[in-house]
Scaffold this motif. Structure first.
Motif, PDB file in Angstrom:
ATOM      1  N   GLY A  86       0.727  -1.344   0.039  1.00 34.74           N
ATOM      2  CA  GLY A  86       0.047   0.179   0.013  1.00 34.74           C
ATOM      3  C   GLY A  86       0.741   1.315  -0.044  1.00 34.74           C
ATOM      4  N   SER A  87       2.111   1.314  -0.182  1.00 32.44           N
ATOM      5  CA  SER A  87       2.941   2.348  -0.162  1.00 32.44           C
ATOM      6  C   SER A  87       2.861   3.089  -1.219  1.00 32.44           C
ATOM      7  CB  SER A  87       4.222   1.878   0.351  1.00 32.44           C
ATOM      8  OG  SER A  87       4.530   1.538   1.310  1.00 32.44           O
ATOM      9  N   LEU A  88       2.576   2.411  -2.590  1.00 31.54           N
ATOM     10  CA  LEU A  88       2.361   2.980  -3.852  1.00 31.54           C
ATOM     11  C   LEU A  88       1.261   2.547  -4.558  1.00 31.54           C
ATOM     12  CD1 LEU A  88       3.955   4.398  -6.398  1.00 31.54           C
ATOM     13  CD2 LEU A  88       4.994   2.171  -6.733  1.00 31.54           C
ATOM     14  N   ASN A  89       0.684   3.603  -4.849  1.00 27.61           N
ATOM     15  CA  ASN A  89      -0.717   3.393  -5.706  1.00 27.61           C
ATOM     16  C   ASN A  89      -0.493   4.087  -7.175  1.00 27.61           C
ATOM     17  OD1 ASN A  89      -2.819   2.231  -3.771  1.00 27.61           O
ATOM     18  ND2 ASN A  89      -1.764   3.812  -2.682  1.00 27.61           N
ATOM     19  N   ILE A  90      -0.648   3.374  -8.261  1.00 26.28           N
ATOM     20  CA  ILE A  90      -0.485   3.841  -9.566  1.00 26.28           C
ATOM     21  C   ILE A  90      -1.886   3.692 -10.229  1.00 26.28           C
ATOM     22  CG2 ILE A  90       0.670   3.825 -11.518  1.00 26.28           C
ATOM     23  CD1 ILE A  90       3.021   2.151 -10.228  1.00 26.28           C
ATOM     24  N   ILE A  91      -2.674   4.865 -10.666  1.00 25.35           N
ATOM     25  CA  ILE A  91      -3.650   4.896 -11.264  1.00 25.35           C
ATOM     26  C   ILE A  91      -3.664   5.640 -12.503  1.00 25.35           C
ATOM     27  CG2 ILE A  91      -6.224   5.368 -11.136  1.00 25.35           C
ATOM     28  CD1 ILE A  91      -5.955   5.445  -7.817  1.00 25.35           C
TER      29      ILE A  91
END
Length: 146
Positions: A86-91
């Motif tokens: 959950g440290s990196l979210n790419i959308i």
């Protein structure tokens, strides 16, 4: 050779400034090409996750989520572990409706809640504004802390 040194120093100076920004700041970065933006966001993602314990929300426009993940792997930045924890979210920014502030704000609120509950120091959003600005390339880097 001298030009490369100047450009590399300039890029490193920008990265240092972005790394040191405080939560709550909004920074605009105008960049000449996609490769420059890639270099900035990849190093900034890694530094903010590893050194500041931030949650990073990355919203690319001219790239797909998969191409961003591939780029991070090519630069020896493990995107899988930060995405899994959950440290990196790419959308993809085209999936985020900027026409409806409520939708985007809902995403930001969800990310902020996740960050707070998982013990993160704060949230940094890196967004390629290509969806909104076809005249030039900009990245907006708002950050939120607790």
């Amino acid at each position: 050779m001298a030009k490369e040194k100047l450009i590399n120093r300039y890029i490193n100076s920008i990265l240092d400034l972005l790394y040191q920004t405080s939560y709550g700041e909004h920074n605009n970065l105008v960049y000449p090409d996609l490769d420059t933006f890639r270099e900035k966001y990849s190093h900034l993602c890694k530094a903010r996750i590893e050194k500041k314990n931030d949650l990073v929300l990355l919203l690319p426009h001219y790239e797909t989520v998969r191409s961003v993940q591939q780029l991070l792997r090519e630069l020896d930045i493990d995107a899988k572990a930060p995405m899994d924890n959950g440290s990196l979210n790419i959308i993809d920014s085209s999936e985020v409706s900027f026409n409806s502030k409520e939708d985007f704000l809902a995403i930001l609120k969800r990310v902020a809640r996740t960050a707070k509950h998982s013990g993160k120091s704060g949230v940094i959003v890196i967004s390629d504004m290509g969806l909104l600005d076809s005249q030039g390339r900009h990245a907006v880097l708002p950050q939120a802390g607790w």
